[in-house]
Design an enzyme around this catalytic site. Structure first.
Site, PDB file in Angstrom:
ATOM      1  N   HIS A  48       5.283   1.358  -7.398  1.00 55.29           N
ATOM      2  CA  HIS A  48       4.660   2.373  -8.092  1.00 55.29           C
ATOM      3  C   HIS A  48       5.869   2.910  -9.084  1.00 55.29           C
ATOM      4  O   HIS A  48       6.682   3.357  -8.849  1.00 55.29           O
ATOM      5  CB  HIS A  48       4.265   3.406  -7.462  1.00 55.29           C
ATOM      6  N   GLU A  75       1.483  -0.322  -9.257  1.00 54.22           N
ATOM      7  CA  GLU A  75       0.672   0.915  -9.345  1.00 54.22           C
ATOM      8  C   GLU A  75       1.333   1.528 -10.484  1.00 54.22           C
ATOM      9  O   GLU A  75       2.445   1.686 -10.804  1.00 54.22           O
ATOM     10  CB  GLU A  75       0.923   1.644  -7.804  1.00 54.22           C
ATOM     11  N   HIS A 196      -2.485   4.258   2.331  1.00 53.53           N
ATOM     12  CA  HIS A 196      -2.157   5.929   2.077  1.00 53.53           C
ATOM     13  C   HIS A 196      -2.056   6.530   3.419  1.00 53.53           C
ATOM     14  O   HIS A 196      -3.088   6.830   4.200  1.00 53.53           O
ATOM     15  CB  HIS A 196      -2.425   6.594   1.198  1.00 53.53           C
TER      16      HIS A 196
HETATM   17  N1  PXP Z   1      -1.589   3.073  -2.061  1.00 46.54           N
HETATM   18  C1  PXP Z   1      -1.301   3.745  -3.199  1.00 46.54           C
HETATM   19  C2  PXP Z   1      -2.139   3.648  -4.136  1.00 46.54           C
HETATM   20  C3  PXP Z   1      -0.192   4.524  -2.952  1.00 46.54           C
HETATM   21  O1  PXP Z   1      -0.087   5.159  -4.085  1.00 46.54           O
HETATM   22  C4  PXP Z   1       0.699   4.359  -1.964  1.00 46.54           C
HETATM   23  C5  PXP Z   1       1.806   5.428  -2.010  1.00 46.54           C
HETATM   24  O2  PXP Z   1       2.577   5.205  -3.064  1.00 46.54           O
HETATM   25  C6  PXP Z   1       0.247   3.795  -0.810  1.00 46.54           C
HETATM   26  C7  PXP Z   1      -0.902   3.025  -0.882  1.00 46.54           C
HETATM   27  C8  PXP Z   1       0.985   3.641   0.471  1.00 46.54           C
HETATM   28  O3  PXP Z   1       1.230   4.815   0.868  1.00 46.54           O
HETATM   29  P1  PXP Z   1       2.213   5.001   2.465  1.00 46.54           P
HETATM   30  O4  PXP Z   1       3.516   4.859   1.515  1.00 46.54           O
HETATM   31  O5  PXP Z   1       1.805   6.585   2.753  1.00 46.54           O
HETATM   32  O6  PXP Z   1       1.895   3.971   3.266  1.00 46.54           O
END
Ligand code: PXP
Length: 256
Positions: A48, A75, A196
């Protein structure tokens, strides 16, 4: 309804870069982490590029584009700056996420319903340069149907609320919401991913949900890597997820 046993693991390496940026050093190196992740069985690498550049930098994305053997899931917020950058690097997948400067992490899903025209234009523009555009949204029927209306081939359901609740009844509520969201997405003909806040303690119930194509996980993997190394952390997570799918398949076969 899809009953595939295969569920992909997208490994988010943002927080490797978070540690590097905390001191402005050259280590730890997210590129090395990505290559290790691929060797350990990651099906894709997620990064991201945030507006404030708190972790991943443009240079990381450019280097990754050259060296990844799997695919990059890029992302990005829906901004002109990011659209232009995406057009330059042409990642395999793009996930559009909401972004505000002060948040610790992506705190809620993209509001497609109230930004339909803008997101529709962004999706159409990005589909010219990449094979899959997904929208990171809450498991809400209105948002999912809107995602389909704007022409996104895929959605990623935000599992943060599920990850944050602890009372069993609330966990069940959140799981039911996610299951309904997955089914709604599949009925709309969308590829459904999720992510997430997933970790070694809470991933199994999500991995049991029929029809999810990919789980995107970052923070828990990087944190566990401090104890066991990144490759082992990924192998452990993959094993956990695949064991769930296997149990799921056995239950399914036994019904007949
Ligand atoms: N999916 C998206 C769209 C995200 O923005 C994030 C965090 O950057 C994640 C998945 C991964 O989340 P985590 O780091 O909590 O596993």
């Amino acid at each position: 309804m899809a009953t595939s046993n295969r569920i992909l693991l997208g490994v988010n390496i943002d927080h490797v870069a978070t540690i590097r940026q905390a001191r402005g050093t050259r280590y730890p190196d997210p590129i090395k982490a990505a290559l290790d992740a691929e060797e350990a069985g990651a099906d894709g690498i997620t990064v991201h590029l945030r507006e404030d550049r708190r972790h991943i930098q443009e240079r990381d994305v450019l280097l990754l584009k050259d060296v990844l053997q799997t695919r990059m899931n890029f992302e990005m917020g829906v901004t002109e700056e990011m659209m232009v950058f995406a057009e330059r690097i042409r990642p395999a997948h793009i996930c559009l996420v909401p972004e505000t400067r002060k948040e610790l992490t992506s705190e809620g899903g993209l509001d497609v319903v109230n930004n339909e025209a803008r997101i529709k234009a962004a999706v159409a523009r990005l589909l010219r340069i990449c094979s899959e555009v997904s929208l990171f949204i809450d498991a809400d029927e209105c948002q999912i149907v809107a995602a389909s209306r704007v022409g996104a081939p895929a959605i990623e359901l935000h599992t943060g609320r599920y990850a944050n609740v602890t009372a069993p009844i609330k966990v069940l509520d959140e799981l039911q919401r996610l299951i309904a969201g997955v089914n709604c997405g599949l009925n709309q003909g969308l590829i459904v991913n999720a992510g997430h806040g997933l970790n070694y303690q809470n991933v199994e119930d999500i991995a049991m949900i029929n029809g999810i194509n990919e789980l995107n996980i970052g923070h828990a993997l990087v944190a566990h890597a401090l104890s066991v190394g990144l490759k082992n952390a990924i192998v452990e997570m993959k094993t956990l997820i695949l064991a769930c799918r296997l149990r799921h398949a056995i239950t399914y076969v036994q019904k007949f």
